[in-house]
Design a protein around this motif. Structure first.
Motif, mmCIF file in Angstrom:
data_model
loop_
_atom_site.group_PDB
_atom_site.id
_atom_site.type_symbol
_atom_site.label_atom_id
_atom_site.label_comp_id
_atom_site.label_asym_id
_atom_site.label_seq_id
_atom_site.Cartn_x
_atom_site.Cartn_y
_atom_site.Cartn_z
ATOM 1 N N ALA A 34 2.726 23.801 -17.695
ATOM 2 C CA ALA A 34 4.064 24.191 -18.136
ATOM 3 C C ALA A 34 5.069 23.058 -17.914
ATOM 4 N N ALA A 35 4.877 22.310 -16.828
ATOM 5 C CA ALA A 35 5.794 21.212 -16.519
ATOM 6 C C ALA A 35 5.425 19.933 -17.258
ATOM 7 N N LEU A 36 4.121 19.724 -17.480
ATOM 8 C CA LEU A 36 3.668 18.513 -18.138
ATOM 9 C C LEU A 36 2.363 18.780 -18.879
ATOM 10 N N ASP A 37 2.435 18.789 -20.192
ATOM 11 C CA ASP A 37 1.253 18.950 -21.030
ATOM 12 C C ASP A 37 0.683 17.567 -21.291
ATOM 13 N N ILE A 38 -0.427 17.229 -20.610
ATOM 14 C CA ILE A 38 -0.953 15.868 -20.725
ATOM 15 C C ILE A 38 -1.569 15.590 -22.090
ATOM 16 N N THR A 39 -1.700 16.601 -22.935
ATOM 17 C CA THR A 39 -2.215 16.367 -24.283
ATOM 18 C C THR A 39 -1.112 15.884 -25.230
ATOM 19 N N ASP A 40 0.127 15.898 -24.774
ATOM 20 C CA ASP A 40 1.268 15.461 -25.582
ATOM 21 C C ASP A 40 1.752 14.108 -25.067
ATOM 22 N N LYS A 76 -12.275 18.519 -26.081
ATOM 23 C CA LYS A 76 -12.132 17.085 -26.340
ATOM 24 C C LYS A 76 -10.675 16.649 -26.197
ATOM 25 N N GLN A 77 -9.747 17.489 -26.631
ATOM 26 C CA GLN A 77 -8.331 17.156 -26.551
ATOM 27 C C GLN A 77 -7.906 16.938 -25.099
ATOM 28 N N VAL A 78 -8.346 17.839 -24.217
ATOM 29 C CA VAL A 78 -7.922 17.776 -22.810
ATOM 30 C C VAL A 78 -8.750 16.768 -22.018
ATOM 31 N N ASN A 79 -10.057 16.781 -22.212
ATOM 32 C CA ASN A 79 -10.955 15.979 -21.375
ATOM 33 C C ASN A 79 -11.138 14.548 -21.849
ATOM 34 N N CYS A 80 -10.780 14.274 -23.096
ATOM 35 C CA CYS A 80 -10.966 12.923 -23.624
ATOM 36 C C CYS A 80 -9.669 12.327 -24.173
ATOM 37 N N LYS A 81 -9.113 12.945 -25.201
ATOM 38 C CA LYS A 81 -7.948 12.350 -25.857
ATOM 39 C C LYS A 81 -6.746 12.258 -24.915
ATOM 40 N N ALA A 82 -6.501 13.317 -24.138
ATOM 41 C CA ALA A 82 -5.386 13.293 -23.198
ATOM 42 C C ALA A 82 -5.616 12.250 -22.111
ATOM 43 N N VAL A 83 -6.863 12.121 -21.673
ATOM 44 C CA VAL A 83 -7.201 11.144 -20.633
ATOM 45 C C VAL A 83 -7.029 9.725 -21.169
ATOM 46 N N GLU A 84 -7.428 9.513 -22.421
ATOM 47 C CA GLU A 84 -7.248 8.210 -23.054
ATOM 48 C C GLU A 84 -5.771 7.831 -23.094
ATOM 49 N N MET A 85 -4.933 8.781 -23.486
ATOM 50 C CA MET A 85 -3.492 8.540 -23.543
ATOM 51 C C MET A 85 -2.933 8.257 -22.150
ATOM 52 N N LEU A 86 -3.388 9.036 -21.167
ATOM 53 C CA LEU A 86 -2.895 8.878 -19.801
ATOM 54 C C LEU A 86 -3.273 7.510 -19.246
ATOM 55 N N ALA A 87 -4.482 7.058 -19.532
ATOM 56 C CA ALA A 87 -4.913 5.736 -19.084
ATOM 57 C C ALA A 87 -4.046 4.647 -19.702
ATOM 58 N N GLY A 88 -3.701 4.824 -20.984
ATOM 59 C CA GLY A 88 -2.830 3.859 -21.644
ATOM 60 C C GLY A 88 -1.457 3.796 -21.007
ATOM 61 N N VAL A 89 -0.914 4.941 -20.658
ATOM 62 C CA VAL A 89 0.389 4.992 -19.982
ATOM 63 C C VAL A 89 0.307 4.309 -18.625
ATOM 64 N N TYR A 126 -18.836 20.385 -22.563
ATOM 65 C CA TYR A 126 -17.998 20.034 -21.424
ATOM 66 C C TYR A 126 -18.383 18.670 -20.864
ATOM 67 N N GLY A 127 -19.668 18.472 -20.567
ATOM 68 C CA GLY A 127 -20.114 17.199 -20.023
ATOM 69 C C GLY A 127 -19.880 16.044 -20.977
ATOM 70 N N LYS A 128 -20.080 16.290 -22.271
ATOM 71 C CA LYS A 128 -19.888 15.245 -23.282
ATOM 72 C C LYS A 128 -18.432 14.808 -23.330
ATOM 73 N N THR A 129 -17.505 15.775 -23.310
ATOM 74 C CA THR A 129 -16.093 15.413 -23.399
ATOM 75 C C THR A 129 -15.606 14.741 -22.111
ATOM 76 N N LYS A 130 -16.162 15.148 -20.971
ATOM 77 C CA LYS A 130 -15.793 14.468 -19.723
ATOM 78 C C LYS A 130 -16.312 13.028 -19.725
ATOM 79 N N TRP A 131 -17.519 12.824 -20.240
ATOM 80 C CA TRP A 131 -18.058 11.473 -20.341
ATOM 81 C C TRP A 131 -17.209 10.624 -21.284
ATOM 82 N N GLU A 132 -16.798 11.191 -22.400
ATOM 83 C CA GLU A 132 -15.959 10.453 -23.343
ATOM 84 C C GLU A 132 -14.617 10.076 -22.705
ATOM 85 N N GLY A 133 -14.091 10.954 -21.860
ATOM 86 C CA GLY A 133 -12.868 10.637 -21.126
ATOM 87 C C GLY A 133 -13.075 9.476 -20.174
#
Length: 288
Positions: A34-40, A76-89, A126-133
């Protein structure tokens, strides 16, 4: 150190980090979805613009293993794409990053504890998306950062195997529990303490991967037996094969993680899962 952002604070690990934070040096900022949506990505950048930090502990994840089979894009959105964005930040703001991953990146065909550099071969979404993250973080490579794989997480909070067994043990005369999946239960309180202990000293150019679980090895049946025994519940625990409980997601039959690198690099003693289970059960009992 300076301010630390902890995502996923409503989860088991986030809750334990928040409990321990009062005794650690540093200023903490805790955020649930609610305070921070890491997918955005835009919201994350805006949030960090308003709240400058020196490090991020990312404990937010899509962890519904079976549900992920029917919601692969959400996982994939939460475990990979959001993590990719967070790493970039983290790279652009020069922040340390501690990211939590899972034993489910492995296929379970090993007959010895998995090392950090063993080939990943996840058998479910689940495991695949965590690995992709994980791979996204390594590709972006925020310095002074680590990926920590863990397994069979439980705590006195939320929904988990321990809480389920306590409920069933009080309601039923018998429970049937899988005995052909081998791993290591991990008390979230121990993992939280380890994360907070290592964070200030992280100082390396490339992202490193570590394994952290409690010590010891067991099956889910062994784990359930110990829960009933320590709580004095008369419920009988009967071992059964995984085939008796088919699930949408396949699980690795063996997912014990080697912690030798973690213990060598951080000079840390890790509690045995039975000792930590007793500690968690005392905490649960104290709330009754």
């Amino acid at each position: 150190m300076g301010k630390i952002l902890v995502t996923g604070v409503s989860g088991q690990l986030g809750t334990e980090i928040k409990k321990l934070s009062v005794s650690y040096k540093g200023d903490f900022l805790f955020a649930d979805r609610a305070a921070l949506d890491i997918t955005d990505g835009d919201k994350v950048k805006q949030f960090l613009g308003r709240h400058p930090v020196e490090a991020v502990i990312n404990s937010a994840a899509y962890t519904a293993v079976d549900k992920a089979e029917s919601e692969p894009e959400m996982a994939k959105q939460v475990n990979c794409k959001a993590v990719e964005m967070l790493a970039g930040v983290c790279v652009s703001h020069n922040l340390k990053l501690v990211h939590l991953s899972t034993d489910y990146v492995f296929d379970g065909k090993n007959h010895r504890p998995y090392k950090e550099n063993d080939p990943a071969a996840p058998v479910n979404v689940y495991g695949k998306t965590k690995w992709e993250g994980e791979e996204a973080i390594r590709s972006i490579n925020p310095g002074n950062s680590v990926i920590i794989r863990t397994s069979w997480l439980y705590s006195s909070q939320g929904n988990n195997f321990v809480k389920t067994m306590l409920r069933l043990g009080a309601e039923k005369e018998e429970v049937r529990v899988i005995d052909d999946q081998v791993g290591t239960p991990t008390y979230a309180g121990d993992l939280a303490a380890a994360v907070l202990d290592i964070l200030p000293g992280l100082n390396h150019k490339n992202v490193k991967t570590y394994h952290y679980t409690n010590e010891g090895v067991c099956t889910w049946f062994d784990f359930a037996k110990a829960i009933m025994e320590y709580e004095g519940l008369p419920c009988k625990v009967t071992p059964v094969p995984s085939s008796e409980y088919p699930t949408p997601a396949q699980r690795p039959s063996y997912s014990v993680l080697s912690k030798q690198t973690f213990k060598k690099d951080f000079k840390m003693t890790i509690p045995h899962w039975r000792d930590s289970l007793k500690k968690c059960l005392r905490e649960i009992d104290s709330k009754l």
